[in-house]
Design an enzyme around this catalytic site. Structure first.
Site, mmCIF file in Angstrom:
data_model
loop_
_atom_site.group_PDB
_atom_site.id
_atom_site.type_symbol
_atom_site.label_atom_id
_atom_site.label_comp_id
_atom_site.label_asym_id
_atom_site.label_seq_id
_atom_site.Cartn_x
_atom_site.Cartn_y
_atom_site.Cartn_z
ATOM 1 N N GLU A 16 0.835 -1.222 0.000
ATOM 2 C CA GLU A 16 0.000 0.000 0.000
ATOM 3 C C GLU A 16 0.861 1.260 0.000
ATOM 4 O O GLU A 16 2.082 1.197 0.205
ATOM 5 C CB GLU A 16 -0.939 0.003 1.203
ATOM 6 C CG GLU A 16 -0.208 0.007 2.532
ATOM 7 C CD GLU A 16 -0.971 0.732 3.627
ATOM 8 O OE1 GLU A 16 -1.479 1.843 3.376
ATOM 9 O OE2 GLU A 16 -1.020 0.193 4.746
ATOM 10 N N LYS A 58 -5.430 10.680 0.745
ATOM 11 C CA LYS A 58 -5.590 9.341 1.313
ATOM 12 C C LYS A 58 -6.820 8.723 0.658
ATOM 13 O O LYS A 58 -7.940 9.220 0.814
ATOM 14 C CB LYS A 58 -5.770 9.463 2.833
ATOM 15 C CG LYS A 58 -6.061 8.157 3.530
ATOM 16 C CD LYS A 58 -6.230 8.382 5.026
ATOM 17 C CE LYS A 58 -6.957 7.212 5.658
ATOM 18 N NZ LYS A 58 -7.270 7.471 7.075
ATOM 19 N N VAL A 96 -5.418 0.302 2.884
ATOM 20 C CA VAL A 96 -5.535 -1.154 2.774
ATOM 21 C C VAL A 96 -6.734 -1.501 1.887
ATOM 22 O O VAL A 96 -6.636 -2.323 0.969
ATOM 23 C CB VAL A 96 -5.671 -1.800 4.177
ATOM 24 C CG1 VAL A 96 -6.089 -3.257 4.075
ATOM 25 C CG2 VAL A 96 -4.348 -1.668 4.935
ATOM 26 N N ASP A 155 -17.017 5.077 13.993
ATOM 27 C CA ASP A 155 -15.790 5.049 13.201
ATOM 28 C C ASP A 155 -15.267 3.626 13.045
ATOM 29 O O ASP A 155 -14.593 3.079 13.924
ATOM 30 C CB ASP A 155 -14.729 5.958 13.850
ATOM 31 C CG ASP A 155 -13.541 6.210 12.930
ATOM 32 O OD1 ASP A 155 -13.427 5.514 11.893
ATOM 33 O OD2 ASP A 155 -12.735 7.098 13.245
ATOM 34 N N SER A 175 -13.218 1.420 10.140
ATOM 35 C CA SER A 175 -12.480 1.579 8.884
ATOM 36 C C SER A 175 -13.120 0.792 7.744
ATOM 37 O O SER A 175 -13.577 -0.342 7.931
ATOM 38 C CB SER A 175 -11.045 1.088 9.071
ATOM 39 O OG SER A 175 -10.376 1.110 7.830
ATOM 40 N N ALA A 176 -13.090 1.412 6.556
ATOM 41 C CA ALA A 176 -13.573 0.724 5.353
ATOM 42 C C ALA A 176 -12.707 -0.496 5.023
ATOM 43 O O ALA A 176 -13.122 -1.360 4.241
ATOM 44 C CB ALA A 176 -13.594 1.694 4.170
ATOM 45 N N ASP A 177 -11.526 -0.587 5.645
ATOM 46 C CA ASP A 177 -10.678 -1.773 5.432
ATOM 47 C C ASP A 177 -11.429 -3.056 5.798
ATOM 48 O O ASP A 177 -11.262 -4.090 5.153
ATOM 49 C CB ASP A 177 -9.419 -1.716 6.325
ATOM 50 C CG ASP A 177 -8.446 -0.608 5.925
ATOM 51 O OD1 ASP A 177 -8.652 0.027 4.873
ATOM 52 O OD2 ASP A 177 -7.477 -0.394 6.690
ATOM 53 N N LYS A 212 -3.297 -1.779 15.648
ATOM 54 C CA LYS A 212 -2.703 -0.957 16.712
ATOM 55 C C LYS A 212 -3.724 -0.793 17.816
ATOM 56 O O LYS A 212 -4.924 -0.762 17.547
ATOM 57 C CB LYS A 212 -2.434 0.452 16.177
ATOM 58 C CG LYS A 212 -1.191 0.607 15.395
ATOM 59 C CD LYS A 212 -0.782 2.078 15.395
ATOM 60 C CE LYS A 212 0.557 2.252 14.740
ATOM 61 N NZ LYS A 212 0.487 2.261 13.285
HETATM 62 N N1 PSU Z 1 -2.832 1.639 10.675
HETATM 63 C C1 PSU Z 1 -1.501 1.686 10.832
HETATM 64 N N2 PSU Z 1 -0.727 2.257 9.873
HETATM 65 C C2 PSU Z 1 -1.260 2.793 8.735
HETATM 66 C C3 PSU Z 1 -2.677 2.725 8.567
HETATM 67 C C4 PSU Z 1 -3.419 2.147 9.547
HETATM 68 O O1 PSU Z 1 -1.013 1.199 11.831
HETATM 69 O O2 PSU Z 1 -0.520 3.329 7.893
HETATM 70 C C5 PSU Z 1 -3.292 3.265 7.301
HETATM 71 C C6 PSU Z 1 -3.592 2.135 6.312
HETATM 72 O O3 PSU Z 1 -3.413 2.617 4.996
HETATM 73 C C7 PSU Z 1 -5.054 1.842 6.561
HETATM 74 C C8 PSU Z 1 -5.592 3.217 6.858
HETATM 75 O O4 PSU Z 1 -5.714 1.238 5.479
HETATM 76 O O5 PSU Z 1 -4.561 3.858 7.617
HETATM 77 C C9 PSU Z 1 -6.881 3.153 7.631
HETATM 78 O O6 PSU Z 1 -7.427 4.427 7.728
HETATM 79 P P1 PSU Z 1 -8.922 4.595 8.307
HETATM 80 O O7 PSU Z 1 -8.821 4.205 9.755
HETATM 81 O O8 PSU Z 1 -9.233 6.046 8.102
HETATM 82 O O9 PSU Z 1 -9.791 3.675 7.509
HETATM 83 MN MN MN Z 2 -12.414 6.025 10.072
#
Ligand code: PSU
Ligand code: MN
Length: 311
Positions: free
Chosen positions: A28, A90, A110, A142, A144-146, A163
Site C-alpha cells: 500500500e 488518502k 488497505v 468510526d 475503517s472501510a478496510d 494498533k
Molecule cells: N494503521 C496503521 N498504519 C497505517 C494505517 C493504519 O497502523 O498506515 C493506514 C492504512 O493505509 C489503513 C488506513 O488502510 O490507515 C486506515 O485508515 P482509516 O482508519 O481512516 O480507515
Molecule cells: Mn475512520
C-alpha cells in the site's frame, strides 16, 4: 477486456510476473504518505520492495497517479509520494473514482490497495497495520472501510495486527460477523502492532507459509469470497514495552478528542502523534514490522499454487 482494466497501469515487471503466474506481493502507499515521515517513508518503502524480491516475489506498490490505477511504482514515483506526504489524497474505496477523475495524486489505504490488487489478479498483500473499529465507535461509528473490504475482496493481508489506537475486541467481533478469518502466523494470540501479543486469540494458528497458502487456496476455490488477515508479530527484539506504547496511545487519543479530529484524519493523526510521543522509537518498530510482513507475504505468495493466481 473489462471496463476496469482500462484504468490499470501495470508496471512491466509486475505484468510479466502475472503473465507467468509468478508470485507478486501488493504493497500500500498510505503508509508512505500518511503513515511515516519523510525520508524514512521512502527508505522503508524501497527496503520493503527489496525484502519482497529477496524472498522470490515481485513487489507491486499501489497508488493513483494522473488518472491511472498504478499497479507497481518506480523508485521515482515512490519518492514523489513520500515527499508529498500528507498533501497526497488518502484514498479508500469511496475516494477512488474522484481521485482518478481529477487526475490527483492518491495514496491507497488497505481497502483501496485490495481493490487494485484484486483487479490486477494479485492475491497477497503486505502492510504494517490495518484499519479497524476505533475506540468509542459505539458513538462515533468510526469503523475503517478496510474491514468491509476484507469481507468481500479476495486478497490476503499480512499485517502486524491492529494498533491499540483501535478497539481490538470490537474489531475481532466485526471480523467474525463478516466472516473474515484471522490467522496467527506462529502465534496463538493476535499481535498488536508494536507489541507481540494483544491478549486476544486468533481464529487459527498456522506455523508455515505453506499451510497458510493451502488454506487460502481452499477458501478461494470453494469459492468463498473475501479476504483473510494474517497476523505476524513484530520480532521480539524490535517490540516496544507495553507501558511506553500504552501511555503514548492514551495521550494521542485524548488529543484527538480535544482537538475534534475525526473522519479520515483520525488514523493519520494518531499515527503521527504516537511517533512524536515515543520520541521516534515507535518508528523503528514500525519499519521493522513492515519488513517482517513483506518477507512472510513473499513466502506465502511463493507457496501459493499457480492455479490460485487465476481464481
Ligand atoms: N494503521 C496503521 N498504519 C497505517 C494505517 C493504519 O497502523 O498506515 C493506514 C492504512 O493505509 C489503513 C488506513 O488502510 O490507515 C486506515 O485508515 P482509516 O482508519 O481512516 O480507515
Ligand atoms: Mn475512520
Amino acid at each position: 477486456m473489462t471496463q476496469t482494466a482500462s484504468f490499470l497501469d501495470i508496471n512491466p515487471e509486475v505484468a510479466e510476473a502475472l503473465a507467468s503466474s509468478s508470485a507478486v506481493v501488493a504493497l500500500e502507499s498510505t503508509i508512505i504518505s500518511h503513515g511515516m515521515p519523510y525520508p524514512q517513508n521512502v527508505e522503508t518503502a524501497l527496503r520493503v520492495e527489496q525484502e519482497v524480491r529477496d524472498h522470490g516475489a515481485v513487489p507491486a506498490t499501489m497508488a493513483i497517479m494522473d488518472g491511472r490505477l498504478k499497479i507497481g511504482l518506480t523508485e521515482t514515483e515512490i519518492e514523489q509520494l513520500g515527499k508529498a506526504g500528507l498533501s497526497v489524497i488518502k484514498t479508500s474505496r469511496r475516494d477512488i473514482p474522484f481521485v482518478v477523475a481529477s487526475g490527483q495524486l492518491g495514496a491507497t489505504t488497505v481497502a483501496a490497495t485490495m481493490i487494485l490488487a484484486a483487479q490486477a489478479g494479485i492475491k497477497i498483500f503486505a502492510t504494517g497495520g490495518l484499519g479497524g473499529v476505533h475506540r468509542g465507535a459505539q458513538t462515533s461509528f468510526d469503523v475503517s472501510a478496510d474491514l468491509q473490504e476484507l469481507a468481500k475482496t479476495d486478497v490476503a493481508v499480512v499485517c502486524a495486527g491492529p494498533k491499540s489506537i483501535l478497539d481490538i475486541a470490537l474489531t475481532r467481533e466485526y471480523l467474525e460477523t463478516f466472516g473474515v478469518p484471522v490467522i496467527g502466523y506462529g502465534c496463538d494470540n493476535l499481535p498488536a502492532f508494536y507489541v507481540q501479543d494483544s491478549g486476544y486469540p486468533v481464529d487459527y494458528r498456522l506455523d508455515t507459509a505453506q499451510q497458510i497458502a493451502d488454506a487460502l487456496k481452499v477458501k478461494w476455490s470453494l469459492p468463498l469470497p473475501g479476504g483473510v488477515i494474517i497476523g505476524n508479530p513484530v520480532p521480539a527484539e524490535y517490540a516496544m514495552p507495553n507501558e511506553v506504547i500504552d501511555t503514548a496511545i492514551e495521550q494521542a487519543l485524548a488529543e484527538l478528542e480535544t482537538q475534534g479530529v475525526g473522519g479520515k484524519d483520525s488514523t493519520p493523526f494518531l499515527l503521527k502523534r504516537v511517533v512524536e510521543l515515543t520520541g521516534g522509537d515507535s518508528l523503528e518498530t514500525n519499519i521493522q514490522l513492515v519488513l517482517n510482513n513483506a518477507r512472510v507475504a513473499a513466502q506465502i505468495a511463493v507457496a501459493l499454487p499457480k492455479s490460485c493466481w487465476l481464481i
